[in-house]
Design a protein around this motif. Structure first.
Motif, PDB file in Angstrom:
ATOM      1  N   PHE A   1      47.632  20.713  38.165  1.00 28.24           N
ATOM      2  CA  PHE A   1      48.161  21.416  39.332  1.00 28.24           C
ATOM      3  C   PHE A   1      49.066  22.579  38.934  1.00 28.24           C
ATOM      4  O   PHE A   1      49.144  23.577  39.642  1.00 28.24           O
ATOM      5  CB  PHE A   1      48.911  20.446  40.243  1.00 28.24           C
ATOM      6  CG  PHE A   1      48.027  19.362  40.788  1.00 28.24           C
ATOM      7  CD1 PHE A   1      47.074  19.660  41.739  1.00 28.24           C
ATOM      8  CD2 PHE A   1      48.135  18.064  40.345  1.00 28.24           C
ATOM      9  CE1 PHE A   1      46.233  18.679  42.250  1.00 28.24           C
ATOM     10  CE2 PHE A   1      47.311  17.072  40.843  1.00 28.24           C
ATOM     11  CZ  PHE A   1      46.361  17.385  41.802  1.00 28.24           C
ATOM     12  N   LEU A   2      49.750  22.460  37.796  1.00 27.18           N
ATOM     13  CA  LEU A   2      50.647  23.529  37.370  1.00 27.18           C
ATOM     14  C   LEU A   2      49.888  24.798  37.014  1.00 27.18           C
ATOM     15  O   LEU A   2      50.383  25.902  37.195  1.00 27.18           O
ATOM     16  CB  LEU A   2      51.507  23.080  36.187  1.00 27.18           C
ATOM     17  CG  LEU A   2      52.487  21.943  36.489  1.00 27.18           C
ATOM     18  CD1 LEU A   2      53.200  21.511  35.214  1.00 27.18           C
ATOM     19  CD2 LEU A   2      53.477  22.351  37.555  1.00 27.18           C
ATOM     20  N   GLN A   3      48.682  24.655  36.481  1.00 27.02           N
ATOM     21  CA  GLN A   3      47.895  25.823  36.096  1.00 27.02           C
ATOM     22  C   GLN A   3      46.771  26.104  37.092  1.00 27.02           C
ATOM     23  O   GLN A   3      45.966  26.995  36.879  1.00 27.02           O
ATOM     24  CB  GLN A   3      47.288  25.618  34.710  1.00 27.02           C
ATOM     25  CG  GLN A   3      48.326  25.494  33.625  1.00 27.02           C
ATOM     26  CD  GLN A   3      47.672  25.370  32.264  1.00 27.02           C
ATOM     27  OE1 GLN A   3      46.851  26.200  31.894  1.00 27.02           O
ATOM     28  NE2 GLN A   3      48.030  24.333  31.531  1.00 27.02           N
ATOM     29  N   ASP A   4      46.717  25.333  38.173  1.00 29.06           N
ATOM     30  CA  ASP A   4      45.654  25.465  39.168  1.00 29.06           C
ATOM     31  C   ASP A   4      44.290  25.454  38.478  1.00 29.06           C
ATOM     32  O   ASP A   4      43.494  26.375  38.590  1.00 29.06           O
ATOM     33  CB  ASP A   4      45.836  26.740  39.993  1.00 29.06           C
ATOM     34  CG  ASP A   4      44.923  26.781  41.202  1.00 29.06           C
ATOM     35  OD1 ASP A   4      44.542  25.702  41.689  1.00 29.06           O
ATOM     36  OD2 ASP A   4      44.572  27.884  41.642  1.00 29.06           O
ATOM     37  N   TYR A   5      44.054  24.382  37.697  1.00 25.63           N
ATOM     38  CA  TYR A   5      42.851  24.270  36.883  1.00 25.63           C
ATOM     39  C   TYR A   5      42.251  22.884  37.079  1.00 25.63           C
ATOM     40  O   TYR A   5      42.961  21.884  37.074  1.00 25.63           O
ATOM     41  CB  TYR A   5      43.208  24.490  35.409  1.00 25.63           C
ATOM     42  CG  TYR A   5      42.020  24.575  34.497  1.00 25.63           C
ATOM     43  CD1 TYR A   5      41.270  25.729  34.410  1.00 25.63           C
ATOM     44  CD2 TYR A   5      41.655  23.488  33.716  1.00 25.63           C
ATOM     45  CE1 TYR A   5      40.174  25.811  33.563  1.00 25.63           C
ATOM     46  CE2 TYR A   5      40.555  23.568  32.861  1.00 25.63           C
ATOM     47  CZ  TYR A   5      39.831  24.728  32.798  1.00 25.63           C
ATOM     48  OH  TYR A   5      38.750  24.806  31.967  1.00 25.63           O
ATOM     49  N   THR A   6      40.941  22.827  37.264  1.00 28.13           N
ATOM     50  CA  THR A   6      40.237  21.562  37.435  1.00 28.13           C
ATOM     51  C   THR A   6      39.127  21.465  36.402  1.00 28.13           C
ATOM     52  O   THR A   6      38.390  22.426  36.187  1.00 28.13           O
ATOM     53  CB  THR A   6      39.640  21.468  38.852  1.00 28.13           C
ATOM     54  OG1 THR A   6      40.697  21.573  39.801  1.00 28.13           O
ATOM     55  CG2 THR A   6      38.912  20.152  39.051  1.00 28.13           C
ATOM     56  N   LEU A   7      39.007  20.311  35.775  1.00 25.71           N
ATOM     57  CA  LEU A   7      37.975  20.060  34.779  1.00 25.71           C
ATOM     58  C   LEU A   7      37.091  18.939  35.297  1.00 25.71           C
ATOM     59  O   LEU A   7      37.576  17.898  35.715  1.00 25.71           O
ATOM     60  CB  LEU A   7      38.613  19.647  33.455  1.00 25.71           C
ATOM     61  CG  LEU A   7      37.672  19.267  32.329  1.00 25.71           C
ATOM     62  CD1 LEU A   7      36.907  20.496  31.853  1.00 25.71           C
ATOM     63  CD2 LEU A   7      38.449  18.650  31.184  1.00 25.71           C
TER      64      LEU A   7
ATOM     65  N   ALA B   1      32.600  27.180  28.540  1.00 24.34           N
ATOM     66  CA  ALA B   1      33.986  27.555  28.758  1.00 24.34           C
ATOM     67  C   ALA B   1      34.057  28.439  29.991  1.00 24.34           C
ATOM     68  O   ALA B   1      33.102  29.166  30.292  1.00 24.34           O
ATOM     69  CB  ALA B   1      34.524  28.299  27.540  1.00 24.34           C
ATOM     70  N   PRO B   2      35.147  28.382  30.714  1.00 28.38           N
ATOM     71  CA  PRO B   2      35.257  29.253  31.880  1.00 28.38           C
ATOM     72  C   PRO B   2      35.241  30.715  31.455  1.00 28.38           C
ATOM     73  O   PRO B   2      35.551  31.044  30.313  1.00 28.38           O
ATOM     74  CB  PRO B   2      36.601  28.866  32.502  1.00 28.38           C
ATOM     75  CG  PRO B   2      37.349  28.175  31.419  1.00 28.38           C
ATOM     76  CD  PRO B   2      36.325  27.588  30.494  1.00 28.38           C
ATOM     77  N   ASP B   3      34.835  31.600  32.371  1.00 29.02           N
ATOM     78  CA  ASP B   3      34.800  33.030  32.055  1.00 29.02           C
ATOM     79  C   ASP B   3      36.151  33.531  31.572  1.00 29.02           C
ATOM     80  O   ASP B   3      36.242  34.326  30.658  1.00 29.02           O
ATOM     81  CB  ASP B   3      34.374  33.836  33.284  1.00 29.02           C
ATOM     82  CG  ASP B   3      32.929  33.558  33.667  1.00 29.02           C
ATOM     83  OD1 ASP B   3      32.152  33.160  32.762  1.00 29.02           O
ATOM     84  OD2 ASP B   3      32.590  33.730  34.835  1.00 29.02           O
ATOM     85  N   LYS B   4      37.212  33.054  32.195  1.00 25.98           N
ATOM     86  CA  LYS B   4      38.555  33.420  31.765  1.00 25.98           C
ATOM     87  C   LYS B   4      39.514  32.338  32.230  1.00 25.98           C
ATOM     88  O   LYS B   4      39.243  31.613  33.171  1.00 25.98           O
ATOM     89  CB  LYS B   4      38.961  34.773  32.323  1.00 25.98           C
ATOM     90  CG  LYS B   4      39.039  34.830  33.833  1.00 25.98           C
ATOM     91  CD  LYS B   4      39.488  36.186  34.313  1.00 25.98           C
ATOM     92  CE  LYS B   4      39.663  36.172  35.833  1.00 25.98           C
ATOM     93  NZ  LYS B   4      40.225  37.394  36.326  1.00 25.98           N
ATOM     94  N   ALA B   5      40.619  32.261  31.544  1.00 30.86           N
ATOM     95  CA  ALA B   5      41.642  31.290  31.923  1.00 30.86           C
ATOM     96  C   ALA B   5      42.303  31.748  33.211  1.00 30.86           C
ATOM     97  O   ALA B   5      42.352  32.942  33.500  1.00 30.86           O
ATOM     98  CB  ALA B   5      42.672  31.162  30.806  1.00 30.86           C
ATOM     99  N   PRO B   6      42.804  30.815  33.996  1.00 33.61           N
ATOM    100  CA  PRO B   6      43.477  31.222  35.218  1.00 33.61           C
ATOM    101  C   PRO B   6      44.688  32.088  34.903  1.00 33.61           C
ATOM    102  O   PRO B   6      45.368  31.880  33.905  1.00 33.61           O
ATOM    103  CB  PRO B   6      43.889  29.905  35.879  1.00 33.61           C
ATOM    104  CG  PRO B   6      43.622  28.832  34.909  1.00 33.61           C
ATOM    105  CD  PRO B   6      42.790  29.387  33.801  1.00 33.61           C
ATOM    106  N   ALA B   7      44.937  33.074  35.736  1.00 31.81           N
ATOM    107  CA  ALA B   7      46.082  33.960  35.528  1.00 31.81           C
ATOM    108  C   ALA B   7      47.369  33.184  35.731  1.00 31.81           C
ATOM    109  O   ALA B   7      47.477  32.380  36.654  1.00 31.81           O
ATOM    110  CB  ALA B   7      46.007  35.124  36.504  1.00 31.81           C
TER     111      ALA B   7
END
Length: 81
Positions: free
Chosen positions: A22-28, A50-56
């Motif tokens: 939740f801190l990085q707004d990232y789901t795997l 891998a995702p296109d880019k890491a979350p900002a």
């Protein structure tokens, strides 16, 4: 839980696991697929894209102090002895 198997938790071939940061707004999302065709001495394999880019990274809110304390906390003394 270190000594348990995934099957002890009801996780089997075809199961899908979702982990949220939740801190990085990232789901795997992890798809579990059983295979007997792994190379010798290989217990598991991680395959995926891998995702296109890491979350900002989120910018700190304007006027909000991100150091210890808050903007209303006491400031260091500027007096000299």
């Amino acid at each position: 839980n270190n000594n348990k198997f995934l099957s002890d938790f009801g996780i089997r071939n075809g199961s899908r696991l979702q982990a949220d940061d939740f801190l990085q707004d990232y789901t795997l999302l992890v798809n579990v697929i059983h295979s007997e065709e792994l190379e010798k001495d290989v217990e598991f394999e991680v395959v995926g894209d891998a995702p296109d880019k890491a979350p900002a990274p989120s910018a700190p809110e304007e006027g909000k102090n991100i150091a210890n304390g808050n903007k209303d906390s006491a400031q260091p003394s500027t007096s000299s002895k």
